[in-house]
Design a protein around this motif. Sequence first.
Motif, PDB file in Angstrom:
ATOM      1  N   TYR A 165       4.110  -0.841  -7.522  1.00 40.84           N
ATOM      2  CA  TYR A 165       4.979  -1.297  -8.581  1.00 40.84           C
ATOM      3  C   TYR A 165       6.289  -0.901  -8.221  1.00 40.84           C
ATOM      4  O   TYR A 165       6.630  -0.363  -7.465  1.00 40.84           O
ATOM      5  CB  TYR A 165       4.587  -0.635 -10.017  1.00 40.84           C
ATOM      6  N   LYS A 166       7.290  -1.777  -8.960  1.00 39.70           N
ATOM      7  CA  LYS A 166       8.725  -1.683  -8.931  1.00 39.70           C
ATOM      8  C   LYS A 166       9.063  -1.193 -10.129  1.00 39.70           C
ATOM      9  O   LYS A 166       8.628  -1.817 -11.254  1.00 39.70           O
ATOM     10  CB  LYS A 166       9.428  -3.387  -8.599  1.00 39.70           C
ATOM     11  N   ALA A 167      10.181  -0.323 -10.148  1.00 40.13           N
ATOM     12  CA  ALA A 167      10.606   0.221 -11.511  1.00 40.13           C
ATOM     13  C   ALA A 167      11.998   0.870 -11.286  1.00 40.13           C
ATOM     14  O   ALA A 167      12.232   1.077 -10.294  1.00 40.13           O
ATOM     15  CB  ALA A 167       9.636   0.857 -11.886  1.00 40.13           C
ATOM     16  N   PRO A 168      12.650   1.164 -12.299  1.00 46.06           N
ATOM     17  CA  PRO A 168      13.772   1.845 -12.211  1.00 46.06           C
ATOM     18  C   PRO A 168      13.421   3.320 -12.002  1.00 46.06           C
ATOM     19  O   PRO A 168      12.454   3.745 -12.274  1.00 46.06           O
ATOM     20  CB  PRO A 168      14.533   1.856 -13.844  1.00 46.06           C
ATOM     21  N   ASN A 194       2.151  -5.622   2.347  1.00 49.45           N
ATOM     22  CA  ASN A 194       1.958  -7.010   2.004  1.00 49.45           C
ATOM     23  C   ASN A 194       1.267  -7.397   3.092  1.00 49.45           C
ATOM     24  O   ASN A 194       0.294  -8.549   2.781  1.00 49.45           O
ATOM     25  CB  ASN A 194       3.274  -7.876   1.797  1.00 49.45           C
ATOM     26  N   LYS A 195       1.333  -7.303   4.235  1.00 49.54           N
ATOM     27  CA  LYS A 195       0.717  -7.839   5.571  1.00 49.54           C
ATOM     28  C   LYS A 195      -0.744  -7.283   5.278  1.00 49.54           C
ATOM     29  O   LYS A 195      -1.710  -8.114   5.610  1.00 49.54           O
ATOM     30  CB  LYS A 195       1.167  -7.146   6.909  1.00 49.54           C
ATOM     31  N   GLU A 232       7.604  -3.730 -12.832  1.00 49.53           N
ATOM     32  CA  GLU A 232       6.813  -4.865 -12.599  1.00 49.53           C
ATOM     33  C   GLU A 232       5.646  -4.298 -11.598  1.00 49.53           C
ATOM     34  O   GLU A 232       5.761  -3.515 -10.682  1.00 49.53           O
ATOM     35  CB  GLU A 232       7.640  -5.805 -11.602  1.00 49.53           C
ATOM     36  N   ILE A 233       4.358  -4.738 -12.047  1.00 49.34           N
ATOM     37  CA  ILE A 233       3.255  -4.339 -11.100  1.00 49.34           C
ATOM     38  C   ILE A 233       3.166  -5.332 -10.166  1.00 49.34           C
ATOM     39  O   ILE A 233       3.184  -6.478 -10.114  1.00 49.34           O
ATOM     40  CB  ILE A 233       1.950  -4.547 -12.130  1.00 49.34           C
ATOM     41  N   VAL A 234       3.091  -4.894  -8.772  1.00 50.20           N
ATOM     42  CA  VAL A 234       2.952  -5.428  -7.668  1.00 50.20           C
ATOM     43  C   VAL A 234       1.696  -5.832  -7.142  1.00 50.20           C
ATOM     44  O   VAL A 234       1.131  -7.041  -6.711  1.00 50.20           O
ATOM     45  CB  VAL A 234       3.723  -4.904  -6.355  1.00 50.20           C
ATOM     46  N   HIS A 235       0.595  -4.719  -7.080  1.00 48.23           N
ATOM     47  CA  HIS A 235      -0.695  -4.615  -6.636  1.00 48.23           C
ATOM     48  C   HIS A 235      -1.432  -3.384  -7.491  1.00 48.23           C
ATOM     49  O   HIS A 235      -0.774  -2.301  -7.482  1.00 48.23           O
ATOM     50  CB  HIS A 235      -0.659  -4.654  -5.442  1.00 48.23           C
ATOM     51  N   GLU A 236      -2.613  -3.814  -7.846  1.00 49.87           N
ATOM     52  CA  GLU A 236      -3.387  -2.737  -8.406  1.00 49.87           C
ATOM     53  C   GLU A 236      -4.741  -2.813  -7.372  1.00 49.87           C
ATOM     54  O   GLU A 236      -5.307  -3.721  -6.962  1.00 49.87           O
ATOM     55  CB  GLU A 236      -4.175  -3.058  -9.775  1.00 49.87           C
ATOM     56  N   ASN A 237      -5.445  -1.620  -7.424  1.00 47.43           N
ATOM     57  CA  ASN A 237      -6.644  -1.339  -6.361  1.00 47.43           C
ATOM     58  C   ASN A 237      -7.289  -0.244  -6.999  1.00 47.43           C
ATOM     59  O   ASN A 237      -6.924   0.796  -6.462  1.00 47.43           O
ATOM     60  CB  ASN A 237      -6.280  -1.266  -4.996  1.00 47.43           C
ATOM     61  N   PRO A 238      -8.336  -0.706  -7.776  1.00 46.25           N
ATOM     62  CA  PRO A 238      -9.454   0.307  -8.107  1.00 46.25           C
ATOM     63  C   PRO A 238     -10.345   0.887  -7.221  1.00 46.25           C
ATOM     64  O   PRO A 238     -11.241  -0.006  -6.760  1.00 46.25           O
ATOM     65  CB  PRO A 238      -9.955  -0.133  -9.446  1.00 46.25           C
ATOM     66  N   TRP A 239     -10.271   1.715  -6.620  1.00 46.55           N
ATOM     67  CA  TRP A 239     -10.967   2.303  -5.547  1.00 46.55           C
ATOM     68  C   TRP A 239     -12.552   2.531  -6.260  1.00 46.55           C
ATOM     69  O   TRP A 239     -13.469   2.780  -5.231  1.00 46.55           O
ATOM     70  CB  TRP A 239     -10.500   3.571  -4.740  1.00 46.55           C
ATOM     71  N   ASN A 287      13.358   0.001  -7.807  1.00 49.00           N
ATOM     72  CA  ASN A 287      12.689   0.849  -6.418  1.00 49.00           C
ATOM     73  C   ASN A 287      11.237   0.544  -6.330  1.00 49.00           C
ATOM     74  O   ASN A 287      10.749   0.430  -7.350  1.00 49.00           O
ATOM     75  CB  ASN A 287      12.676   2.410  -6.431  1.00 49.00           C
ATOM     76  N   ASN A 288      10.720   0.790  -4.950  1.00 49.17           N
ATOM     77  CA  ASN A 288       9.208   0.308  -4.806  1.00 49.17           C
ATOM     78  C   ASN A 288       8.584   1.743  -4.924  1.00 49.17           C
ATOM     79  O   ASN A 288       8.902   2.481  -4.298  1.00 49.17           O
ATOM     80  CB  ASN A 288       8.932  -0.521  -3.565  1.00 49.17           C
ATOM     81  N   TYR A 289       7.250   1.862  -5.491  1.00 44.17           N
ATOM     82  CA  TYR A 289       6.641   3.046  -5.645  1.00 44.17           C
ATOM     83  C   TYR A 289       4.889   2.731  -5.560  1.00 44.17           C
ATOM     84  O   TYR A 289       4.637   1.428  -5.786  1.00 44.17           O
ATOM     85  CB  TYR A 289       6.791   3.692  -7.187  1.00 44.17           C
TER      86      TYR A 289
END
Length: 117
Positions: free
Chosen positions: A65-68, A102-103, A36-43, A2-4
């Motif tokens: 991220y995507k994970a079980p 993504n967009k 799986e890490i999709v994207h990180e954003n330190p604010w 799943n995506n989280y």
Amino acid sequence: MNNYELMVIFTPVLSDDDFKASQKKYTDYIKSIGGEIVHENPWGLKSLAYPIQKKTTGLYWVMEYKAPSNLNEQLKIQLLRDDNVLRHMFTVLDKYAVEYNNKKRSGVPTGTEKVEG
């Protein structure tokens, strides 16, 4: 899988190195369990809406991220044990949220921007 999305507010007294080390600790943890890490954003440093543990600011970090599905419960335990974490929030992303993110990252107009004129 799943995506989280995970948003974490760290204590503002962390140095840059400690902030980066904390981020790496959680990304490594997710990868070690099969995520799986999709994207990180330190604010960075932001004001809090209300004081938490007598602090009015916090270091924000957002990660997609995507994970079980069982990973979030294990990750929650790790976050609750960490004294540097003031708050955290998990969000389940549906296919529309993933597409929107993504967009947004690629610079494609998402339809929610203000039109000047």
